[in-house]
Design an enzyme around this catalytic site. Structure first.
Site, mmCIF file in Angstrom:
data_model
loop_
_atom_site.group_PDB
_atom_site.id
_atom_site.type_symbol
_atom_site.label_atom_id
_atom_site.label_comp_id
_atom_site.label_asym_id
_atom_site.label_seq_id
_atom_site.Cartn_x
_atom_site.Cartn_y
_atom_site.Cartn_z
ATOM 1 N N HIS A 1 -6.198 -7.763 0.804
ATOM 2 C CA HIS A 1 -6.445 -6.367 0.414
ATOM 3 C C HIS A 1 -5.943 -6.092 -1.010
ATOM 4 C CE1 HIS A 1 -6.319 -6.267 4.903
ATOM 5 N NE2 HIS A 1 -7.327 -5.426 4.742
ATOM 6 N N ASP B 1 -3.371 -12.788 5.105
ATOM 7 C CA ASP B 1 -4.665 -12.412 5.686
ATOM 8 C C ASP B 1 -5.830 -12.965 4.863
ATOM 9 O OD1 ASP B 1 -4.053 -10.691 3.595
ATOM 10 O OD2 ASP B 1 -4.340 -8.837 4.746
ATOM 11 N N ASP C 1 -2.762 -11.219 -1.117
ATOM 12 C CA ASP C 1 -3.179 -10.585 0.138
ATOM 13 C C ASP C 1 -4.685 -10.305 0.038
ATOM 14 O OD1 ASP C 1 -1.596 -8.567 2.386
ATOM 15 O OD2 ASP C 1 -3.685 -8.049 1.889
ATOM 16 N N HIS D 1 0.800 -1.234 0.000
ATOM 17 C CA HIS D 1 0.000 0.000 0.000
ATOM 18 C C HIS D 1 0.833 1.284 0.000
ATOM 19 C CE1 HIS D 1 -3.585 -2.340 0.698
ATOM 20 N NE2 HIS D 1 -3.201 -2.752 1.895
HETATM 21 O O1 ZLS Z 1 -2.856 -5.173 3.005
HETATM 22 O O2 ZLS Z 1 -9.685 0.692 7.225
HETATM 23 C C1 ZLS Z 1 -8.680 1.356 7.381
HETATM 24 C C2 ZLS Z 1 -8.746 2.868 7.545
HETATM 25 C C3 ZLS Z 1 -9.354 3.462 8.649
HETATM 26 C C4 ZLS Z 1 -9.984 2.607 9.702
HETATM 27 C C5 ZLS Z 1 -9.002 2.316 10.850
HETATM 28 N N1 ZLS Z 1 -8.506 3.590 11.443
HETATM 29 C C6 ZLS Z 1 -7.558 3.271 12.520
HETATM 30 C C7 ZLS Z 1 -7.845 4.408 10.413
HETATM 31 C C8 ZLS Z 1 -8.809 4.721 9.245
HETATM 32 C C9 ZLS Z 1 -9.973 3.578 7.353
HETATM 33 N N2 ZLS Z 1 -7.458 0.826 7.424
HETATM 34 C C10 ZLS Z 1 -7.246 -0.594 7.303
HETATM 35 C C11 ZLS Z 1 -5.828 -0.842 6.834
HETATM 36 C C12 ZLS Z 1 -5.593 -2.267 6.470
HETATM 37 C C13 ZLS Z 1 -4.174 -2.444 5.997
HETATM 38 C C14 ZLS Z 1 -3.907 -3.835 5.454
HETATM 39 C C15 ZLS Z 1 -2.448 -4.001 5.094
HETATM 40 C C16 ZLS Z 1 -2.158 -5.208 4.222
HETATM 41 O O3 ZLS Z 1 -2.559 -6.397 4.843
HETATM 42 C C17 ZLS Z 1 -0.659 -5.284 3.846
HETATM 43 C C18 ZLS Z 1 0.274 -5.294 4.991
HETATM 44 C C19 ZLS Z 1 -7.495 -1.246 8.578
HETATM 45 N N3 ZLS Z 1 -8.237 -2.343 8.732
HETATM 46 C C20 ZLS Z 1 -8.203 -2.640 10.054
HETATM 47 C C21 ZLS Z 1 -7.458 -1.662 10.662
HETATM 48 N N4 ZLS Z 1 -7.056 -0.814 9.741
HETATM 49 C C22 ZLS Z 1 -7.155 -1.583 12.061
HETATM 50 C C23 ZLS Z 1 -7.753 -2.425 13.001
HETATM 51 C C24 ZLS Z 1 -7.432 -2.298 14.357
HETATM 52 C C25 ZLS Z 1 -6.531 -1.323 14.751
HETATM 53 C C26 ZLS Z 1 -5.971 -0.954 16.081
HETATM 54 C C27 ZLS Z 1 -4.578 -0.535 15.673
HETATM 55 C C28 ZLS Z 1 -4.998 0.400 14.559
HETATM 56 C C29 ZLS Z 1 -5.877 1.337 15.359
HETATM 57 C C30 ZLS Z 1 -6.571 0.421 16.410
HETATM 58 C C31 ZLS Z 1 -5.948 -0.510 13.830
HETATM 59 C C32 ZLS Z 1 -6.253 -0.615 12.491
HETATM 60 ZN ZN ZN Z 2 -3.870 -7.308 3.667
HETATM 61 CA CA CA Z 3 -4.615 -8.764 -3.056
#
Ligand code: ZLS
Ligand code: ZN
Ligand code: CA
Length: 393
Positions: free
Chosen positions: A193, A280, A191, A156
């Site tokens: 995502h 994942d 992945d 990403h």
């Molecule tokens: O592909 O959905 C989002 C963005 C947000 C929601 C979460 N907040 C914290 C920020 C804004 C819209 N982000 C995703 C990112 C997923 C990245 C996947 C990476 C990969 O696997 C490659 C390495 C997301 N989904 C879930 C979370 N973020 C998330 C869940 C739980 C937590 C804890 C730590 C941090 C904040 C609280 C967090 C993120």
């Molecule tokens: Zn992922």
């Molecule tokens: Ca993918």
């Protein structure tokens, strides 16, 4: 080995930096880099290190990051520490403009940002990027057929912006390195995502074909990667997306993966292949909802290995860490051609207590129960038809 149609052994090299076990995204964060150390512990305990060359390599230099990232962003990564972030207001604003921080922690220690300011951030980035670059160089040199970096796969990250737990895009850097030696590179992303950062970096290129399989529904990050997203200009039909519904199982997945990847190999004829093996997409993941078994996930590695093109295997997501380590260890065995020899029983080793809930078994030959009715899997038929049409356009 029955896994390679030509019966040829693969010369495999492998990157691992033990420093990864100290990288911490913060308490409560889903991304746990220790899963890479756990993977290495399993790989070592199964004796698989004897079947691979260990890449002893330096970290990337900040200059090497400039092959994709912009100078201002690389400078920021070099200056950003938790202490400087707290004391320097200008730095704090700059970091936030680039998607990093704020380090907002709740009483229970939970962290509220996808891309926190972590201790040793630049070192971590230079390590995993250096690993993917060294792996790519090993393939360019021609002495290795498969190169592995389970700490890479951060799909990403953007040119000047952290995104989705990713700060530096080691995949884009590795592909650019491969293009110095190979004419055409196929990028496949399993992945859960969408591989948006890699797709965007090569959207207008016809030298790189990007192909992402991902969960696609409203509210699932990052929300891009529809079937109609096919690349721009000269790169039109060189970006391909296979959106999946949550619950997709091994059978449904491979009714898409094999025909689509097979066709991509046939029409694009890549000289090298990069596979992002985000774990994942496994059943039981804490963030995503796909239902692959370890065997079904590893079948993607086995299938691509069978084409005999130089192959770069990278990590990525994966948030149920015992599953992730089991999967990447088994995929390492697939890479070296030992998947039939590896015992399901996990050997005693320093991390073995993590595998209690899975009965201390790798579960690499356990079939996932089909979670979808054949009717639901049939929905995927329309996606397959469209994707294959894009590939014949
Ligand atoms: O592909 O959905 C989002 C963005 C947000 C929601 C979460 N907040 C914290 C920020 C804004 C819209 N982000 C995703 C990112 C997923 C990245 C996947 C990476 C990969 O696997 C490659 C390495 C997301 N989904 C879930 C979370 N973020 C998330 C869940 C739980 C937590 C804890 C730590 C941090 C904040 C609280 C967090 C993120
Ligand atoms: Zn992922
Ligand atoms: Ca993918």
């Amino acid at each position: 080995s029955p896994s390679c149609p030509d019966g040829r052994k693969r010369r495999v090299c492998y990157y691992y930096d033990p420093g990864i076990s100290n990288v911490d995204y913060g308490k409560g964060h889903s991304m746990v880099p220790r899963r890479v150390a756990m993977t290495h512990g399993l790989v070592a305990s199964y004796g698989l290190l004897n079947d691979m060359t260990r890449l002893r390599t330096r970290p990337a230099s900040p200059e090497e990051l400039l092959a994709f990232h912009d100078q201002k962003y690389v400078d920021l990564l070099g200056r950003l520490t938790p202490a400087a972030y707290i004391s320097d207001g200008d730095l704090r604003r700059t970091a936030e403009e680039h998607g990093i921080g704020p380090v907002r922690r709740w009483d229970d220690g939970a962290c509220t940002n996808d891309n926190p300011v972590i201790d040793g951030l630049m070192e971590y980035c230079l390590s995993y990027a250096g690993g993917s670059l060294a792996a790519a160089r090993a393939l360019c040199g021609g002495d290795h057929d498969v190169a592995i970096n389970w700490s890479g796969g951060m799909h990403h990250a953007c040119r000047g912006h952290a995104n989705g737990f990713c700060y530096v895009n080691d995949i884009v850097l590795a592909i650019k390195q491969l293009l110095g030696r190979f004419r055409r590179v196929l990028y496949v992303d399993i992945d859960a995502h969408h591989g948006d950062g890699v797709e965007k970096a090569f959207a207008d290129s016809n030298q790189v074909m990007t192909l992402s399989f991902h969960q696609y529904q409203t509210d699932f990050f990052p929300g891009t990667g529809s079937i109609d997203d096919v690349g721009d200009g000269a790169g039109r039909y060189h970006a391909l997306n296979v959106p999946l519904k949550k619950g997709m199982d091994d059978q449904g997945y491979h009714e898409l993966f094999k025909p689509i990847v097979g066709k991509a190999m046939q029409v694009f004829q890549p000289d090298a292949v990069v596979l992002q093996c985000g774990a994942d997409s496994l059943s039981g993941d804490r963030l995503a909802g796909l239902e692959l078994s370890v065997g079904g996930h590893a079948e993607c590695v086995r299938y691509l290995r069978g084409f005999n093109a130089p192959l770069l295997l990278l990590g990525g997501g994966g948030y149920t860490i015992n599953h992730v380590a089991s999967c990447w260890c088994y995929e390492t065995a697939v890479a070296v051609g030992k998947e039939d020899e590896i015992a399901d029983e996990i050997p005693h080793h320093p991390y073995d207590h993590y595998y209690r809930s899975q009965g201390y078994k790798l579960q690499c030959r356990t079939e996932a129960p089909g979670s979808l009715s054949s009717g639901e899997n049939k929905d995927a038929a329309a996606i397959r038809v469209k994707a294959l049409e894009h590939l014949s356009a």
